[in-house]
Design a protein around this motif. Structure first.
Motif, PDB file in Angstrom:
ATOM      1  N   TYR A  24      -9.147   0.935  15.772  1.00 56.45           N
ATOM      2  CA  TYR A  24      -7.927   0.156  15.905  1.00 56.45           C
ATOM      3  C   TYR A  24      -7.763  -0.481  17.286  1.00 56.45           C
ATOM      4  N   GLU A  74      -7.523   9.772   7.596  1.00 56.38           N
ATOM      5  CA  GLU A  74      -7.318   9.223   8.928  1.00 56.38           C
ATOM      6  C   GLU A  74      -7.831  10.150  10.035  1.00 56.38           C
ATOM      7  N   GLU A  96       5.440  -4.844   8.817  1.00 52.92           N
ATOM      8  CA  GLU A  96       4.035  -4.719   9.239  1.00 52.92           C
ATOM      9  C   GLU A  96       3.788  -5.202  10.663  1.00 52.92           C
ATOM     10  N   GLU A 133       0.816  -1.212   0.000  1.00 58.85           N
ATOM     11  CA  GLU A 133       0.000   0.000   0.000  1.00 58.85           C
ATOM     12  C   GLU A 133       0.849   1.261   0.000  1.00 58.85           C
ATOM     13  N   GLU A 186      -5.262   6.552  13.249  1.00 63.30           N
ATOM     14  CA  GLU A 186      -6.300   7.538  12.963  1.00 63.30           C
ATOM     15  C   GLU A 186      -6.334   8.515  14.126  1.00 63.30           C
ATOM     16  N   ARG A 214       0.276   3.162  10.610  1.00 64.94           N
ATOM     17  CA  ARG A 214      -1.168   3.250  10.462  1.00 64.94           C
ATOM     18  C   ARG A 214      -1.825   3.727  11.741  1.00 64.94           C
ATOM     19  N   PRO A 261      -2.092  -1.050  14.668  1.00 66.61           N
ATOM     20  CA  PRO A 261      -2.601   0.289  14.365  1.00 66.61           C
ATOM     21  C   PRO A 261      -3.167   0.973  15.616  1.00 66.61           C
TER      22      PRO A 261
END
Lengths: 122, 400, 466
Positions: C159, C135, C52, A87, C86, C84, C56
């Motif tokens: 999250y 976000e 990864e 991504e 928000e 990641r 989040p």
């Protein structure tokens, strides 16, 4: 022979870039963060930009957006980043990066890519 | 973030100061409680207290002022030395300078390891040769086997950078060390090293030994997940080694199945399908996730997905909705329609998302549900999913 | 006379024991910081950012009438280094231009979403979403106080990790990254607290201080010393002892499922940050579940501390009332061995040496004053005692501020370091006593109004800067 701006906070990677590109006869300026990069962009013109994404004072993607919206719309930008998630790569390319190289990187390959873009630019 | 010098000295100094200062304090309590109100000697003890506190303050302040003055310069000197060595090694790699005579100092080794971390390809191979030539790996392995925890962790971090396959036995031994911090650092280093092993035979062999150590150490899910990510191209070998073991605890299976889905390891589709009815709900959910991401659902496994759609555990149902999209079209639409009326908000959300991902038929079904689903919450959720989708399309267009 | 002497002996003993504890805790704290700094793997942090492995994070920003600072604050949160996350801003019935500023700056549009309201809150009027930053979520709700706003944000959070932060704080660019690493390595971790440092006097660019100077006001300088003591020595010391009772409301990272499990933030207290941590301890210990709550020294959050005395006193009074409320609400855990170190070590310490300290201090000052006047105590001895106390306090402050010198981002000037040393001394000439008195009064207020604790009047989110 081109003039290249590398925006990269890792000292070692910066040195590798300098070494590889200068040995091939290019002129290199290394900026250490987003602010430094902005300054360098305001001061000079470059034939190509090598851009890291995780910079200490912000994201390289934001800088990329600025470059594309500002004066350097046609300067080739090569993203050099440790982020290999699909991504992120897609986002970088969508925002207008011309190439995406993940770290760790092969210096020869990077040089070949850089020179291809410089040639394409004429 | 931290300056890693002068801190141990400071801590030692503070230990001494505080201990010395505690003497009059303890004595004072003793005297005061001992002969209530008889003040003989009290003055002297208090004087002692004042003197030790003042002395401590002076010593600590002096240390700090000295530290403040020299540390920036020292940090700059360290960075400069490191940079010079990086440049020197680059010249060595380019054949423009002879290899320096050993043994190497700390800066030289540090620069070598940083370079090894930064580059790959032919240069990386040459750097590994250089590391071997100067015996860097041996030194690090020796330190890993030492006693001081900070040094051991630092050595493991350096080995994670070095990625030297010959260090694997030491790393695997460290994975089953009694200290959890060493275990985690060793697992990370071993995973990064394994990623660099190219010969398939050796890789399989090492992966098996690694999986055995990981299981023996009973590392937590997060660490297994990280190991599988760091193992990069060796991840399939590691997944195979983990899934092939009988004794492997549930977190390992979960992490392995997640890797199967994330990396799209089709050959392990069967392994995922086989665990769709696993007794551990977390494993069932991971198997469903893997199946959904791989887009493979053999006919024989459909029943398991159908059962999962009615699982009593909420998060299993959530992941079942994504896998349900793989059922024959009519059946998938019907199953997701039913899940839109699930008592759990999260399942409804997942069902709506799954429908939205089913192309034109799915969107039509969502539209239908938004108007005519018997459940009020299902109607709301369907409408919301449709709005979200529209908005995403708009947002993407704007961003472009 | 005899009674007066006995009181004096008691006070002396209290003082000496307190200082011995401080010394011990300081050393443990310092040692923890040094060990942490040595064991920290930069490589692991980078892998966390680039691969990864991260979890989040939803950053929760409750805001009540923050029109001056809210846009800059949200910008700084959006610039965080994390793969990641928000940002959920909750305008808790703001009556100024908070919402308008946000709508303007981030091109917000109404988002008619439905969500799962697991925690009950005052009604949400609307949810807004940014066209520019996918976000960013903004919630407009009726006023219900800080806890209520946080609960509304938790309901909307997508999250698995949540980070409640203050709208007037600046998070270090790597704060979330550093705190979230702890969750990867240990699944039983429920919450990770960070270090709070006063931002007064520093200039920031995208979450990084670009120039740091000790502010000119003594009040702010005192607080720099105080915060260093509390975070670098106190809380890190407690985390080593496995007894973290507070994670500052300015910044902490929690597992969302754990917070929801125990019922979210309690709206009946002005010290909701500590209350949540106590409740997590209580519920997880009762259920017999393995868990950990820790504080790490290097996820750093910068916060603006009050520069005028009135605001400061109000803030401290509120903190102290919150402390009493929480201790009282969870008094059942005190000295109950079922709650392990929390009940047997942490809570007794908080009762004796945090909550009651101002009472003892004020009583002590008064009795010594009387004793001096009556000639019961030798002025020479009194002076020596005082000198010892002040020097000891200064020593601990200097050690705490010394930890700051090990950080890359520190006050770079020698003169600033001397100013902080001076602040550590001047603190005892009135400031310290004034705060003790302030908290003493707060204690009295709490005692008077004990019956009405559950129904505290709330005036929205109390802010440190107004």
């Amino acid at each position: 022979m081109g003039s290249i701006l590398a925006i990269e906070d890792d000292r070692t990677v910066g040195l590798v870039l300098e070494h590889v590109l200068e040995t091939a006869g290019h002129e290199v300026r290394v900026a250490r963060d987003v602010a430094d990069g902005r300054g360098a962009l305001a001061e000079g013109r470059y034939d190509l930009i090598v851009l890291d994404l995780n910079l200490p004072d912000g994201s390289g993607l934001d800088l990329l957006r600025e470059i594309r919206q500002g004066g350097g719309a046609s300067t080739p930008v090569l993203v050099l980043s440790g982020m290999r998630q699909e991504e992120v790569v897609v986002r970088g390319l969508r925002l207008g990066a011309d190439d995406y190289v993940t770290k760790p990187f092969s210096p020869h390959e990077l040089l070949a890519r850089v020179e291809r873009w410089l040639k394409a630019r004429g | 973030m931290w300056r890693r010098f002068g801190d141990l000295g400071f801590a030692a100094l503070v230990a001494v100061v505080i201990t010395v200062e505690a003497v009059p304090l303890v004595w004072l309590t003793w005297v005061v409680l001992g002969d209530l109100g008889h003040h003989e000697g009290l003055t002297w003890i208090l004087l002692g207290g004042v003197a030790t506190a003042a002395l401590g303050l002076v010593v600590v302040t002096a240390y700090l002022l000295a530290y403040q003055t020299v540390s920036d310069r020292r940090a700059a000197a360290l960075a400069r030395a490191r940079g010079e060595w990086v440049a020197r090694w680059l010249r060595v790699l380019a054949g423009r300078e002879p290899e320096p005579a050993g043994p190497l100092g700390r800066d030289a080794v540090g620069a070598l390891l940083e370079l090894r971390e930064a580059v790959r390809g032919a240069e990386a191979e040459r750097l590994l040769e250089l590391l071997r030539r100067y015996g860097v790996g041996d030194g690090l392995e020796g330190r890993v086997r030492g006693h001081r925890i900070a040094r051991r962790l630092q050595a493991l971090e350096d080995l994670a950078r070095a990625r030297a396959p010959e260090a694997m036995p030491t790393l695997l031994a460290a994975v089953i060390d009694p200290d959890r911090r060493v275990q985690v650092a060793a697992a990370r280093a071993a995973a990064r090293t394994l990623a660099d092993v190219e010969d398939p035979g050796t890789r399989e062999e090492l992966a098996e030994a690694f999986a055995a150590s990981l299981v023996a150490a009973a590392l937590p899910f997060g660490v297994i997940e990280e190991v599988l990510l760091l193992a990069d191209e060796a991840a399939p070998a590691l997944v195979r080694a983990i899934l092939a073991r009988e004794d492997v605890p549930a977190p390992f299976v979960r992490a392995a199945l997640d890797a199967v889905g994330r990396l799209g390891l089709l050959p392990f589709g069967d392994a995922a399908v086989a665990r769709l009815s696993h007794p551990d709900p977390e494993v069932r959910a991971a198997a469903l996730r893997a199946v959904a991401r791989l887009h493979v659902l053999p006919e024989g496994a459909r029943e398991a997905v159908r059962a999962a759609l009615d699982d009593e555990v909420e998060f299993v149902r959530i992941h079942a909705t994504a896998a349900a999209a793989l059922l024959p079209r009519e059946e998938a639409l019907a199953a997701l329609w039913a899940r839109l009326g699930d008592p759990s908000w999260w399942v409804r959300r997942a069902a709506a998302d799954a429908l939205a991902g089913l192309g034109r038929a799915g969107l039509a079904e969502l539209g239908h549900a938004a108007r005519a689903h018997p459940d009020r919450y299902a109607r709301d959720m369907a409408a919301q999913a449709l709005r979200d989708r529209t908005e995403r399309v708009v947002a993407e267009a704007v961003a472009r | 006379m005899r009674a007066l002497e006995l009181v004096q002996v008691g006070l002396l003993t209290y003082f000496v024991v307190l200082n011995l504890i401080y010394s011990g805790l300081s050393f443990i704290g310092l040692r923890t910081v040094v060990v942490h700094a040595r064991e920290l793997s930069d490589l692991a942090l980078r892998d966390l950012l680039e691969r990864e492995v991260y979890r989040p994070v939803s950053i929760l920003v409750p805001a009540f009438n923050e029109e001056r600072t809210i846009v800059a604050a949200v910008r700084s949160f959006l610039a965080l280094q994390y793969p990641r996350f928000e940002v959920i801003v909750v305008s808790d019935g703001s009556t100024d231009g908070t919402l308008e500023r946000l709508i303007e700056a981030f091109a917000l549009v109404e988002d008619p979403r439905v969500w799962s309201a697991r925690l009950p809150t005052r009604p949400v009027r609307r949810v807004l979403r940014s066209l520019r930053h996918p976000e960013l979520v903004v919630v407009d709700k009726e006023n219900g106080g800080k806890s209520d706003a946080l609960n509304a944000a938790i309901n909307l959070a997508r999250y698995p990790l949540i980070a409640p932060v203050d709208a007037d704080s600046v998070l270090d660019a790597q704060a979330i990254l550093r705190a979230s690493r702890v969750f990867v390595e240990d699944e039983t971790v429920l919450a990770v607290g960070g270090t709070v440092r006063p931002l007064n006097g520093a200039t920031f660019r995208s979450g990084r201080p670009v120039s740091m100077r000790v502010p000119s006001g003594w009040l702010e300088r005192f607080q720099i010393v105080e915060y260093a003591r509390a975070f670098f020595l106190g809380r890190t010391g407690w985390t080593r002892l496995g007894t973290v009772l507070i994670i500052s409301g300015a910044f902490g990272l929690f597992r969302r499922d754990a917070v929801v499990r125990v019922g979210g933030f309690w709206t009946g207290t002005v010290g909701e940050d500590m209350e949540l941590v106590l409740r997590l301890h209580r519920e997880y210990r009762r259920a017999g579940l393995p868990y950990r709550i820790v504080v790490a020294p290097d996820p750093i959050c910068w916060t603006e501390v009050p520069s005028d005395l009135r605001t400061l006193l109000r803030q401290r009074s509120r903190w102290h009332r919150g402390l009493w409320q929480n201790l009282w609400r969870h008094r059942g855990m005190l000295l109950d061995p079922r709650y392990g170190r929390i009940g047997m070590l942490g809570l007794p310490y908080f009762w004796l040496f945090e909550a009651l300290a101002p009472v003892v201090e004020v009583v002590g000052l008064v009795t010594f004053g009387i004793s001096l006047a009556l000639g019961v105590v030798d002025p020479g001895i009194f002076a020596l005692f005082l000198a010892m106390a002040v020097l000891h306090g200064m020593l601990l402050s200097q050690i705490a501020v010394g930890v700051e010198a090990m950080l890359l981002e520190r006050y770079p000037r020698i003169s600033d370091r001397l100013r902080l040393l001076a602040a550590a001394f001047l603190e005892f000439l009135g400031f310290h006593q004034l705060l003790a008195l302030d908290r003493f009064v707060a204690t009295l207020r709490v005692l008077r109004g004990r019956g009405g604790w559950g129904a505290m009047r709330r005036a929205g989110i109390p802010t440190a800067t107004s």
